[in-house]
Design a protein around this motif. Structure first.
Motif, short mmCIF file in Angstrom:
data_model
loop_
_atom_site.label_atom_id
_atom_site.label_comp_id
_atom_site.label_asym_id
_atom_site.label_seq_id
_atom_site.Cartn_x
_atom_site.Cartn_y
_atom_site.Cartn_z
N ILE A 592 35.09 36.32 42.47
CA ILE A 592 35.94 35.21 42.08
C ILE A 592 36.03 35.38 40.41
O ILE A 592 37.33 34.81 40.11
CB ILE A 592 34.56 33.94 42.56
N LEU A 593 35.54 35.40 39.18
CA LEU A 593 35.56 35.31 37.82
C LEU A 593 36.64 36.51 38.05
O LEU A 593 37.43 35.95 37.11
CB LEU A 593 34.31 35.10 36.72
N ARG A 594 36.88 37.49 38.24
CA ARG A 594 37.54 38.23 37.90
C ARG A 594 38.12 38.39 38.11
O ARG A 594 39.63 38.23 38.01
CB ARG A 594 36.93 39.85 39.02
N SER A 595 38.54 38.03 40.33
CA SER A 595 40.32 37.36 39.70
C SER A 595 40.09 36.23 39.56
O SER A 595 41.99 36.23 39.03
CB SER A 595 39.94 36.62 41.32
N LEU A 596 39.92 34.99 39.17
CA LEU A 596 40.22 34.29 38.11
C LEU A 596 41.06 34.75 36.27
O LEU A 596 42.37 34.27 36.14
CB LEU A 596 39.10 32.91 38.18
N TYR A 597 39.93 35.31 35.97
CA TYR A 597 40.58 36.24 35.14
C TYR A 597 41.41 36.83 35.04
O TYR A 597 42.22 37.44 34.10
CB TYR A 597 39.27 36.59 34.47
N LYS A 603 45.86 40.71 34.44
CA LYS A 603 45.60 42.39 34.59
C LYS A 603 46.38 42.69 36.22
O LYS A 603 46.53 42.10 37.29
CB LYS A 603 44.37 41.94 35.06
N PRO A 604 46.66 43.92 36.08
CA PRO A 604 47.07 44.74 38.30
C PRO A 604 46.00 44.31 38.31
O PRO A 604 44.71 43.91 38.71
CB PRO A 604 47.20 45.88 37.24
N LEU A 605 46.61 43.91 40.42
CA LEU A 605 45.12 43.83 41.24
C LEU A 605 44.77 44.52 41.32
O LEU A 605 43.88 44.46 41.33
CB LEU A 605 46.40 43.58 42.76
N ASP A 606 44.81 46.14 40.61
CA ASP A 606 43.88 48.00 41.00
C ASP A 606 42.84 47.96 39.59
O ASP A 606 41.77 48.12 40.17
CB ASP A 606 44.73 48.99 40.98
N GLU A 607 43.24 46.46 38.74
CA GLU A 607 41.81 46.68 37.94
C GLU A 607 41.18 45.23 37.70
O GLU A 607 40.03 45.84 37.94
CB GLU A 607 42.57 46.16 36.87
N ILE A 608 41.21 44.70 39.21
CA ILE A 608 40.44 42.98 39.47
C ILE A 608 39.10 43.15 39.45
O ILE A 608 37.91 43.62 38.64
CB ILE A 608 41.29 42.39 40.42
N PRO A 609 38.86 44.63 40.78
CA PRO A 609 37.62 44.97 40.83
C PRO A 609 36.15 45.79 40.28
O PRO A 609 35.26 45.44 39.83
CB PRO A 609 37.42 45.76 42.51
N HIS A 610 36.96 46.40 38.73
CA HIS A 610 36.36 46.90 38.04
C HIS A 610 36.26 45.96 36.14
O HIS A 610 36.10 46.38 35.44
CB HIS A 610 37.35 48.24 37.71
N ILE A 611 36.94 44.86 36.80
CA ILE A 611 36.83 43.84 35.17
C ILE A 611 35.39 43.84 34.88
O ILE A 611 34.36 43.37 35.90
CB ILE A 611 37.57 42.14 35.28
N GLU A 612 34.89 43.67 33.76
CA GLU A 612 33.43 43.74 33.65
C GLU A 612 33.76 41.92 33.51
O GLU A 612 34.51 41.08 32.66
CB GLU A 612 33.17 44.28 31.98
N MET A 613 32.68 41.78 33.74
CA MET A 613 32.24 40.01 33.79
C MET A 613 30.34 40.04 33.85
O MET A 613 30.23 39.46 34.84
CB MET A 613 32.41 39.18 35.45
N PRO A 614 29.90 40.28 32.47
CA PRO A 614 28.90 39.89 32.80
C PRO A 614 28.18 38.56 32.83
O PRO A 614 28.89 37.59 32.31
CB PRO A 614 28.51 40.05 30.43
#
Length: 636
Positions: A592-597, A603-614
């Motif tokens: 959820i936070l990856r998508s909001l961030y 950010k490009p859509l393809d990068e969303i699943p790989h965003i660091e969210m510690p």
């Protein structure tokens, strides 16, 4: 020591004194610093000289020009509430630098932009034509192109379409156009399906997908076609109209970010960027005079070049172009309509602002950030030049009353703002109107954080509804302390969580603020994989494991969701966050936070699943006219 003065008197203030007079616009000197000007209401919270000094240093550290700082009271209240012990948790952020909004617009195909443009020759005199390599006659495309770009097929009866027809414009006030899922209620889970009619094609088309034939792969392909493919069979040009310093570029950038996040292929074309590349950054106010024909021709030339780039990009598959310029005369707009005829639908978006304080704030920001004044060391000279430019534009300005248009009138104001809509129809234009009516420029922080460590985090399991671990409980306590210090004077702030226990428990110690539970903030649904580890999925469902590995964005868990599904159900959350004028703390989950961030940082859509969210980290997004600023705080 701090001195505050108004037109009639000078007040001497230190830590032991109180201001007894109401002062709207104050100027002061913080020794041994530079003069500052501040919009401030003394009837609000008492402001110490130390807080003012800290605010001044805060803005200096972020690259603001030291000559003049001008803030509205909402900005000051946010900044004064920052405590030094909160700043002690700050860690480096990957997006700490704020870019001038226009600089993020599309780069011209040829940086010299000495090339052909599809514009009517009669608009330019011979001396201007000689500046270009060639200018070809405009040719209206035949019926084949018109068929390709024609209106979309008849939509599903459930599709939400604004009933707008030619005639009198419809006036919409922001307070009358709020989300059904208001801050006072917990919204239900938003399901896909409202826009199925715009999906062109069949499930048979999915055979060309590269993912293995797993249960989640086929459905993911359908969602990808729906989100990433064209939603309408016509391409759309949003053409900004308005005087300088009215928030056009800010609005264009925000709209571009929103449409990209939803999966529409969208680009922002800023004509000012083309002008600076073609003619340099040294034009003074005379260049923009309405009686300077050479200047008019030069500005029309770069507008035509930008439009030509946008239409060429659409020919290559682009869907929505946001054309950012003043476009302040009927002749300029007619030129753009002629160029777009048979190629795309045009909607004019006019921004109107009559509030002198807002205009003054935008002017000062423009001078500090715009490349037009980067080489001008004299702030007052730059200010005088820009105001003269504004006067020149005002003399020739003609409001929009032709074609399809949206007028945003004083939308900065919470009470008096309104929107006029004329001849707007279709799924995507209606969605754009709904987004714009809920946006504003009021600065406020949005704090994003994952829940504290859960028992499933310890075991490497996904999904579920576990409780917090001992470390997670410690984070919940620290988070409450942080929020109380950071937002102690922001009594209108709110706390948003999902409906799952781990987010509710993480926010349980935060008191004094209203709390809202959103089902839309629940973690991505792992379907039949819920509660499993990735090793277990790899062993028992190797096809599913491989499908997810190849395309995490489009992969949908069997009987569950994909990231694209999550983006769809988060759209009401984004619109509500844009509508809020007070701080919001969002306690949610990794996907959820990856998508909001990704929305806030474009950010490009393809990068969303790989965003660091510690875990155990707070991401503060500061929204306002200068753009989106980010800070991070590590509590554990």
């Amino acid at each position: 020591m701090f001195f505050v003065k108004n037109e009639e008197s000078v007040l001497h203030v230190d830590g032991s004194h109180q201001l007894l007079e109401n002062t709207r616009l104050c100027s002061g000197f913080y020794s041994p610093g530079s003069p500052i000007q501040i919009h401030i209401s003394i009837t609000l919270d008492q402001v110490s000289p130390f807080a003012l000094g800290k605010t001044w240093r805060h803005f200096q550290s972020r690259g603001f020009a030291p000559e003049v700082c001008s803030f509205r009271i909402e900005e000051l209240k946010v900044l004064f509430s920052q405590e030094s012990d909160v700043d002690g948790y700050e860690v480096p952020s990957p997006n700490s630098e704020t870019q001038y909004v226009a600089d993020a617009a599309e780069v011209p195909h040829d940086r010299e932009i000495e090339r052909s443009a599809s514009v009517p020759v009669k608009l330019f005199p011979q001396n201007l034509k000689d500046r270009c390599v060639s200018i070809k006659d405009f040719v209206v495309l035949g019926s084949e192109r018109e068929n390709a770009c024609g209106p979309p097929e008849t939509s599903d009866k459930n599709e939400n379409r604004p009933d707008s027809r030619p005639g009198s414009p419809i006036s919409l006030r922001p307070q009358e156009q709020q989300l059904d899922r208001s801050i006072s209620s917990s919204p239900g889970l938003v399901r896909l399906g409202s826009d199925v009619s715009v999906l062109n094609g069949s499930i048979d088309d999915l055979e060309s997908k590269v993912m293995p034939s797993a249960a989640g792969a086929g459905a993911a392909g359908a969602v990808a076609d729906r989100l990433l493919g064209p939603k309408e069979r016509r391409r759309l040009a949003i053409v900004l109209v308005g005087l300088p310093a009215r928030g056009k570029t800010f609005t264009a950038a925000k709209l571009t970010r929103y449409l990209r996040w939803l999966g529409h292929d969208t680009k922002h074309f800023n004509v000012g960027k083309y002008r600076r590349l073609k003619h340099g950054c040294t034009q003074n106010a005379d260049f923009f005079r309405s009686d300077n024909q050479e200047g008019i021709d030069a500005r029309n030339e770069v507008a035509a070049l930008a439009m030509d780039d946008m239409l060429s990009w659409m020919d290559e598959g682009g869907q929505v172009g946001v054309f950012d310029a003043t476009n302040s005369t009927k002749l300029r707009r007619k030129m753009l309509l002629t160029m777009a005829e048979g190629k795309c639908q045009v909607i004019f978006l006019e921004t109107i602002c009559k509030d002198p304080a807002v205009i003054d704030q935008n002017i000062r920001l423009k001078i500090r950030k715009s490349p037009d004044y980067a080489d001008q060391p004299d702030y007052e000279a730059a200010l005088a030049d820009f105001k003269a430019r504004l006067v020149n534009y005002s003399k020739a300005y003609e409001p929009v009353d032709e074609g399809s248009y949206i007028k945003m009138i004083d939308m900065v104001s919470e009470q008096d703002g309104q929107m006029q809509v004329n001849n707007i129809s279709g799924y995507l234009p209606g969605r754009i109107v709904f987004f714009l009516v809920n946006t504003h420029l009021t600065p406020r922080p949005i704090l994003l954080t994952r829940h504290g460590e859960s028992m499933f985090n310890l075991n490497g399991r996904i999904g579920g509804d576990p409780e917090l671990s001992a470390t997670g409980d410690i984070y919940a306590t620290k988070l409450a302390s942080f929020v109380h210090k950071r937002l102690k004077s922001q009594h209108s702030a709110s706390i948003w969580t999902s409906t799952l226990r781990r987010t509710i428990l993480t926010a349980t110690h935060i008191t004094g603020f209203p709390k809202v539970q959103w089902r839309a903030l629940d973690e991505i649904d792992a379907g039949i994989c819920d509660g499993m580890t990735y090793e277990e999925i790899k062993e028992t469902m190797p096809d599913e494991y491989q499908s997810r590995k190849l395309d995490k964005l489009r992969y949908r868990y069997p009987r569950g969701e994909s990231y694209l599904d999550v983006i769809q159900r988060l759209e009401p959350v984004i619109v509500e966050l844009e509508r809020q004028r007070s701080p919001v703390v969002v306690v949610a989950h990794q996907a959820i936070l990856r998508s909001l961030y990704a929305y806030f940082t474009d950010k490009p859509l393809d990068e969303i699943p790989h965003i660091e969210m510690p875990l155990h980290t707070i991401i503060e997004i500061q929204m306002g006219v200068p753009g989106v600023q980010e800070k991070r705080y590590k509590l554990l």
